[in-house]
Design a protein around this motif. Structure first.
Motif, PDB file in Angstrom:
ATOM      1  N   ASP A 172      59.298  15.907  16.400  1.00  0.00           N
ATOM      2  CA  ASP A 172      59.931  17.049  17.057  1.00  0.00           C
ATOM      3  C   ASP A 172      59.901  18.245  16.118  1.00  0.00           C
ATOM      4  N   PHE A 173      59.638  19.429  16.685  1.00  0.00           N
ATOM      5  CA  PHE A 173      59.538  20.665  15.914  1.00  0.00           C
ATOM      6  C   PHE A 173      60.310  21.791  16.585  1.00  0.00           C
ATOM      7  N   PHE A 174      60.695  22.774  15.787  1.00  0.00           N
ATOM      8  CA  PHE A 174      61.225  24.022  16.312  1.00  0.00           C
ATOM      9  C   PHE A 174      60.074  24.755  17.002  1.00  0.00           C
ATOM     10  N   PRO A 175      60.361  25.550  18.044  1.00  0.00           N
ATOM     11  CA  PRO A 175      59.293  26.356  18.641  1.00  0.00           C
ATOM     12  C   PRO A 175      58.625  27.202  17.549  1.00  0.00           C
ATOM     13  N   ASN A 176      57.309  27.265  17.597  1.00  0.00           N
ATOM     14  CA  ASN A 176      56.572  27.986  16.566  1.00  0.00           C
ATOM     15  C   ASN A 176      55.236  28.454  17.107  1.00  0.00           C
ATOM     16  N   ARG A 177      54.680  29.413  16.422  1.00  0.00           N
ATOM     17  CA  ARG A 177      53.345  29.925  16.752  1.00  0.00           C
ATOM     18  C   ARG A 177      52.756  30.560  15.509  1.00  0.00           C
ATOM     19  N   ARG A 178      51.471  30.812  15.534  1.00  0.00           N
ATOM     20  CA  ARG A 178      50.833  31.490  14.399  1.00  0.00           C
ATOM     21  C   ARG A 178      51.452  32.872  14.225  1.00  0.00           C
ATOM     22  N   SER A 179      51.689  33.246  12.994  1.00  0.00           N
ATOM     23  CA  SER A 179      52.269  34.556  12.699  1.00  0.00           C
ATOM     24  C   SER A 179      51.235  35.660  12.888  1.00  0.00           C
TER      25      SER A 179
END
Length: 158
Positions: free
Chosen positions: A45-52
């Motif tokens: 499980d991860f926090f929502p994330n995307r490429r910066s």
């Protein structure tokens, strides 16, 4: 022997750098729990994330659009608060290599927990999600081993 040492050092310098923007989404009625999604490739499980994005303004705009599109969270870029940055090197179990990670951490506090998020596990579009406390994240052996650096960053900065 010298050649092998130099080759190893050059290879270290050419490690991939992954720049990610992460958002810790919590709510006023559940302030100690954060939105997570399950990633099958990492089995974690991860926090929502995307490429910066390179600049802060573009990054917050892109993160707000990502949260609307992928998590159905109505947020404006001004609702995201940049709380810190961090860098770390760790093994990417999905790619079986050490990678350098550079994180930007945003905090988003919603006024209330959306109705569909009420269960222990729930779906948002095509994602399996949950709300979890930092303590529960750190006590989960898989999550702690894969993502301790990010969990600690959220614990210390959010």
């Amino acid at each position: 022997m010298v050649y092998e040492t130099l080759y190893g050092e050059v290879r270290e310098l050419n490690r991939p750098l992954v720049r990610s923007s992460i958002v810790a989404v919590t709510t006023e009625d559940r302030p100690n729990q954060y939105l997570l999604y399950h990633d099958d490739g990492w089995d974690c499980d991860f926090f929502p994330n995307r490429r910066s994005s390179d600049d802060y303004e573009t990054d917050t705009t892109n993160m707000a659009e990502y949260l609307k599109r992928e998590y159905m969270v109505p947020v404006k870029p001004s609702g995201l608060r940049l709380v810190g940055t961090s860098t770390n090197s760790k093994l990417s179990t999905e790619h079986n290599e050490v990678r350098d990670y550079e994180y930007r951490l945003y905090l988003l506090r919603l006024h209330e927990t959306p109705e569909p998020w009420a269960g222990e596990r729930f779906r948002i579009l095509d994602k399996d999600c949950c709300m979890m406390s930092i303590g529960d994240m750190l006590s989960g052996s898989r999550m702690n081993s894969v993502n301790h650096d990010v969990i600690a960053m959220v614990r210390d900065m959010a």
